[in-house]
Scaffold this motif. Structure first.
Motif, PDB file in Angstrom:
ATOM      1  N   ILE A  17      -3.940   4.087 -12.922  1.00  0.00           N
ATOM      2  CA  ILE A  17      -2.764   4.081 -12.059  1.00  0.00           C
ATOM      3  C   ILE A  17      -2.183   2.674 -12.055  1.00  0.00           C
ATOM      4  O   ILE A  17      -2.884   1.707 -11.765  1.00  0.00           O
ATOM      5  CB  ILE A  17      -3.128   4.494 -10.618  1.00  0.00           C
ATOM      6  CG1 ILE A  17      -3.755   5.883 -10.607  1.00  0.00           C
ATOM      7  CG2 ILE A  17      -1.896   4.445  -9.720  1.00  0.00           C
ATOM      8  CD1 ILE A  17      -4.301   6.299  -9.257  1.00  0.00           C
ATOM      9  N   GLY A  18      -0.895   2.572 -12.367  1.00  0.00           N
ATOM     10  CA  GLY A  18      -0.208   1.285 -12.361  1.00  0.00           C
ATOM     11  C   GLY A  18       0.471   1.040 -11.024  1.00  0.00           C
ATOM     12  O   GLY A  18       1.071   1.938 -10.452  1.00  0.00           O
ATOM     13  N   ASP A  26      -0.141  -0.833  -3.473  1.00  0.00           N
ATOM     14  CA  ASP A  26      -1.425  -1.337  -3.957  1.00  0.00           C
ATOM     15  C   ASP A  26      -2.523  -1.029  -2.945  1.00  0.00           C
ATOM     16  O   ASP A  26      -3.586  -0.523  -3.304  1.00  0.00           O
ATOM     17  CB  ASP A  26      -1.320  -2.838  -4.219  1.00  0.00           C
ATOM     18  CG  ASP A  26      -2.570  -3.445  -4.836  1.00  0.00           C
ATOM     19  OD1 ASP A  26      -3.505  -2.711  -5.202  1.00  0.00           O
ATOM     20  OD2 ASP A  26      -2.601  -4.686  -4.965  1.00  0.00           O
ATOM     21  N   ARG A  27      -2.276  -1.289  -1.695  1.00  0.00           N
ATOM     22  CA  ARG A  27      -3.283  -1.019  -0.660  1.00  0.00           C
ATOM     23  C   ARG A  27      -3.570   0.472  -0.543  1.00  0.00           C
ATOM     24  O   ARG A  27      -4.730   0.883  -0.414  1.00  0.00           O
ATOM     25  CB  ARG A  27      -2.829  -1.605   0.669  1.00  0.00           C
ATOM     26  CG  ARG A  27      -2.876  -3.134   0.676  1.00  0.00           C
ATOM     27  CD  ARG A  27      -2.611  -3.731   2.046  1.00  0.00           C
ATOM     28  NE  ARG A  27      -1.223  -3.577   2.475  1.00  0.00           N
ATOM     29  CZ  ARG A  27      -0.231  -4.392   2.140  1.00  0.00           C
ATOM     30  NH1 ARG A  27      -0.460  -5.422   1.349  1.00  0.00           N
ATOM     31  NH2 ARG A  27       0.985  -4.198   2.576  1.00  0.00           N
ATOM     32  N   PHE A  28      -2.528   1.304  -0.607  1.00  0.00           N
ATOM     33  CA  PHE A  28      -2.711   2.760  -0.501  1.00  0.00           C
ATOM     34  C   PHE A  28      -3.516   3.293  -1.680  1.00  0.00           C
ATOM     35  O   PHE A  28      -4.471   4.056  -1.506  1.00  0.00           O
ATOM     36  CB  PHE A  28      -1.356   3.463  -0.429  1.00  0.00           C
ATOM     37  CG  PHE A  28      -1.462   4.955  -0.473  1.00  0.00           C
ATOM     38  CD1 PHE A  28      -1.814   5.665   0.666  1.00  0.00           C
ATOM     39  CD2 PHE A  28      -1.229   5.648  -1.639  1.00  0.00           C
ATOM     40  CE1 PHE A  28      -1.928   7.041   0.631  1.00  0.00           C
ATOM     41  CE2 PHE A  28      -1.343   7.029  -1.688  1.00  0.00           C
ATOM     42  CZ  PHE A  28      -1.688   7.731  -0.543  1.00  0.00           C
ATOM     43  N   VAL A  29      -3.138   2.903  -2.887  1.00  0.00           N
ATOM     44  CA  VAL A  29      -3.830   3.387  -4.084  1.00  0.00           C
ATOM     45  C   VAL A  29      -5.283   2.939  -4.080  1.00  0.00           C
ATOM     46  O   VAL A  29      -6.186   3.708  -4.410  1.00  0.00           O
ATOM     47  CB  VAL A  29      -3.080   2.913  -5.353  1.00  0.00           C
ATOM     48  CG1 VAL A  29      -3.904   3.131  -6.600  1.00  0.00           C
ATOM     49  CG2 VAL A  29      -1.753   3.637  -5.478  1.00  0.00           C
ATOM     50  N   THR A  30      -5.530   1.693  -3.701  1.00  0.00           N
ATOM     51  CA  THR A  30      -6.896   1.168  -3.656  1.00  0.00           C
ATOM     52  C   THR A  30      -7.766   1.960  -2.681  1.00  0.00           C
ATOM     53  O   THR A  30      -8.916   2.287  -2.989  1.00  0.00           O
ATOM     54  CB  THR A  30      -6.889  -0.320  -3.262  1.00  0.00           C
ATOM     55  OG1 THR A  30      -6.123  -1.043  -4.237  1.00  0.00           O
ATOM     56  CG2 THR A  30      -8.285  -0.891  -3.189  1.00  0.00           C
ATOM     57  N   VAL A  59       2.271   5.956 -11.936  1.00  0.00           N
ATOM     58  CA  VAL A  59       2.751   4.747 -11.261  1.00  0.00           C
ATOM     59  C   VAL A  59       3.037   5.079  -9.806  1.00  0.00           C
ATOM     60  O   VAL A  59       3.586   6.139  -9.508  1.00  0.00           O
ATOM     61  CB  VAL A  59       4.042   4.232 -11.946  1.00  0.00           C
ATOM     62  CG1 VAL A  59       4.714   3.172 -11.121  1.00  0.00           C
ATOM     63  CG2 VAL A  59       3.731   3.714 -13.333  1.00  0.00           C
ATOM     64  N   PHE A  60       2.660   4.175  -8.915  1.00  0.00           N
ATOM     65  CA  PHE A  60       3.056   4.265  -7.508  1.00  0.00           C
ATOM     66  C   PHE A  60       4.059   3.157  -7.249  1.00  0.00           C
ATOM     67  O   PHE A  60       3.794   2.003  -7.515  1.00  0.00           O
ATOM     68  CB  PHE A  60       1.853   4.083  -6.577  1.00  0.00           C
ATOM     69  CG  PHE A  60       1.234   5.361  -6.133  1.00  0.00           C
ATOM     70  CD1 PHE A  60       1.477   5.853  -4.869  1.00  0.00           C
ATOM     71  CD2 PHE A  60       0.440   6.099  -6.981  1.00  0.00           C
ATOM     72  CE1 PHE A  60       0.927   7.040  -4.452  1.00  0.00           C
ATOM     73  CE2 PHE A  60      -0.106   7.283  -6.587  1.00  0.00           C
ATOM     74  CZ  PHE A  60       0.126   7.761  -5.314  1.00  0.00           C
TER      75      PHE A  60
END
Length: 65
Positions: A17-18, A26-30, A59-60
């Motif tokens: 995931i980019g 970034d915080r949500f995906v992590t 990508v998010f």
């Protein structure tokens, strides 16, 4: 692993995931996608270039490409 809308059908397998570094995305995906590799970029343009080149699967972002 992602599920399709409504939880129906086979799960979507996302390995990379980019995301742009140090953003809310970034915080949500992590926090959410612990089983996927997260590839972080300094600029949003770099994220979209790698998506087009096939180096990331998804990508998010807060904008549409």
């Amino acid at each position: 692993m992602l599920r399709r809308a409504g939880g129906r059908g086979a799960p979507l397998l996302v390995s990379k995931i980019g995301v742009q570094r140090s953003t809310i995305q970034d915080r949500f995906v992590t926090a959410t996608f612990t089983g996927s590799e997260i590839v972080r970029y300094a600029k949003a343009d770099e994220v979209y270039l790698d998506l087009a080149a096939g180096r990331v699967d998804m990508v998010f972002s807060d904008t549409l490409a």
